[in-house]
Motif scaffolding. Structure first.
Motif, PDB file in Angstrom:
ATOM      1  N   ARG A 187      32.641 -76.567  24.568  1.00  0.00           N
ATOM      2  CA  ARG A 187      31.238 -76.833  24.262  1.00  0.00           C
ATOM      3  C   ARG A 187      31.002 -78.299  24.604  1.00  0.00           C
ATOM      4  O   ARG A 187      31.927 -78.997  25.028  1.00  0.00           O
ATOM      5  CB  ARG A 187      30.938 -76.555  22.784  1.00  0.00           C
TER       6      ARG A 187
ATOM      7  N   CYS B 135      33.730 -81.370  24.508  1.00  0.00           N
ATOM      8  CA  CYS B 135      35.102 -80.857  24.420  1.00  0.00           C
ATOM      9  C   CYS B 135      36.097 -81.667  25.242  1.00  0.00           C
ATOM     10  O   CYS B 135      37.282 -81.718  24.899  1.00  0.00           O
ATOM     11  CB  CYS B 135      35.150 -79.390  24.821  1.00  0.00           C
TER      12      CYS B 135
ATOM     13  N   ARG C 203      33.233 -65.782  25.484  1.00  0.00           N
ATOM     14  CA  ARG C 203      32.692 -65.424  24.170  1.00  0.00           C
ATOM     15  C   ARG C 203      32.585 -63.903  24.096  1.00  0.00           C
ATOM     16  O   ARG C 203      31.835 -63.294  24.865  1.00  0.00           O
ATOM     17  CB  ARG C 203      31.326 -66.076  23.961  1.00  0.00           C
TER      18      ARG C 203
ATOM     19  N   ASP D 182      30.622 -71.974  23.567  1.00  0.00           N
ATOM     20  CA  ASP D 182      29.224 -72.005  23.991  1.00  0.00           C
ATOM     21  C   ASP D 182      29.132 -71.686  25.482  1.00  0.00           C
ATOM     22  O   ASP D 182      29.311 -72.565  26.320  1.00  0.00           O
ATOM     23  CB  ASP D 182      28.612 -73.376  23.710  1.00  0.00           C
TER      24      ASP D 182
ATOM     25  N   THR E 194      27.098 -73.864  27.893  1.00  0.00           N
ATOM     26  CA  THR E 194      27.453 -75.266  28.095  1.00  0.00           C
ATOM     27  C   THR E 194      27.033 -75.715  29.494  1.00  0.00           C
ATOM     28  O   THR E 194      27.370 -75.066  30.488  1.00  0.00           O
ATOM     29  CB  THR E 194      28.979 -75.475  27.937  1.00  0.00           C
TER      30      THR E 194
ATOM     31  N   LEU F  44      29.427 -75.806  33.013  1.00  0.00           N
ATOM     32  CA  LEU F  44      30.635 -75.221  32.426  1.00  0.00           C
ATOM     33  C   LEU F  44      31.826 -75.293  33.372  1.00  0.00           C
ATOM     34  O   LEU F  44      32.915 -75.745  32.991  1.00  0.00           O
ATOM     35  CB  LEU F  44      30.363 -73.761  32.031  1.00  0.00           C
TER      36      LEU F  44
END
Length: 226
Positions: A150, A153, A207, A180, A183, A186
Motif C-alpha cells: 500500500r 510500503c 487481495r 490495496d 495503490t 502498483l
C-alpha cells in the motif's frame, strides 16, 4: 532436511498470518511435514478451553505434526493491544526467555518446514527494553518478511530489511501481500521492492475475497527459499 524461519511483517495487519498459513499449506502440498509457533498473541477470545487467538488457530490448522494449542501459542492475552501492554496488565513478565523455551520446543520437533510468527512488525516491544526481534536473534532463524503493499510500503519494507540485517539475521525471502490493489503505480512499486530488497520475492498475493491457506499457497514459491 528440515528448514525453519521467523516470519514478520512491515506493520500490523499486513496479512502476516494469511501468508504464513499459505506457506505452511504449500509445504504440506509438497509433501513436507509442518509445524508453527505463535509465541505471544493478544486479541484472544475467551472459550471453554481457555483463551484462543484466531491467528494461532490458523497456523495450528496447517501443522501436520500433532501439536496442542498451548504449544503453538504459549502466551495469550485477551485485550487487542500491544502484547507488552497486555502482558503488563495481566501481570506476566514478557521476556525473551519466557518465549524462547516453548519456541525451541517447536523447533525440536524437526518438521520439514517450521514457521515461528512474530506479532506486528520487527520491533514489537517485550519487557526490559527487549523486542520480539531479540527472540528471532536468540533462535538464530532466517527471516521471511511480509510486505503489506500500500502507499508507504517501500519505506517500511526497506527499514525492516535494514533492521533485520543489523540484527545479524539473513532475509530469506519476502512476500508482496497486496492490501490495496488500487495503490498508485502498483507495478512500479513492486519493481522497486524487488530491486532493493536483498532477497527473492516468494510471491505476490492479490487481495482475495476468501484468503484461505489453500488459495494463498497458489501464489507462493517455496522453492525460492534456500
Amino acid at each position: 532436511m528440515s528448514a525453519a524461519y521467523f516470519i514478520t511483517g512491515t506493520d500490523t495487519d499486513v496479512g502476516k498470518t494469511t501468508v504464513a498459513a499459505g506457506l505452511l499449506h504449500a509445504a504440506r502440498q509438497a509433501g513436507k511435514s509442518t509445524a508453527a509457533g505463535k509465541p505471544v498473541a493478544s486479541g484472544c477470545e475467551v472459550t471453554s478451553r481457555g483463551l484462543r487467538n484466531a491467528d494461532a488457530l490458523a497456523l495450528l490448522a496447517e501443522c501436520s505434526l500433532p501439536l496442542a494449542y498451548a504449544e503453538v501459542n504459549p502466551l495469550a492475552f485477551e485485550p487487542a493491544i500491544a502484547p507488552h501492554l497486555a502482558a503488563r496488565e495481566a501481570g506476566v513478565a514478557l521476556t525473551v526467555q519466557a518465549l524462547l523455551k516453548p519456541m525451541r520446543h517447536i523447533l525440536d520437533k524437526h518438521a520439514d518446514f517450521t514457521l515461528i510468527e512474530g506479532a506486528g512488525g520487527w520491533r514489537v516491544p517485550l519487557a526490559d527494553q527487549h523486542n520480539l526481534s531479540d527472540l528471532a536473534k536468540a533462535l538464530g532463524l532466517p527471516v521471511i518478511l511480509v510486505v503489506g503493499v500500500r502507499l508507504g510500503c517501500i519505506n517500511h519494507a526497506l527499514l525492516s530489511a535494514e533492521a533485520i540485517a543489523r540484527d545479524g539475521l539473513p532475509l530469506a525471502g519476502w512476500v508482496a501481500n497486496i492490501i490495496d490493489p488500487k495503490t498508485s503505480r502498483l507495478e512500479e512499486n513492486l519493481a522497486t521492492l524487488a530491486e532493493r530488497l536483498p532477497a527473492p520475492c516468494l510471491g505476490r498475493v492479490p487481495r482475495l475475497k476468501q484468503p484461505t491457506a489453500e488459495a494463498v499457497a497458489g501464489y507462493l514459491q517455496l522453492d525460492l527459499l534456500d
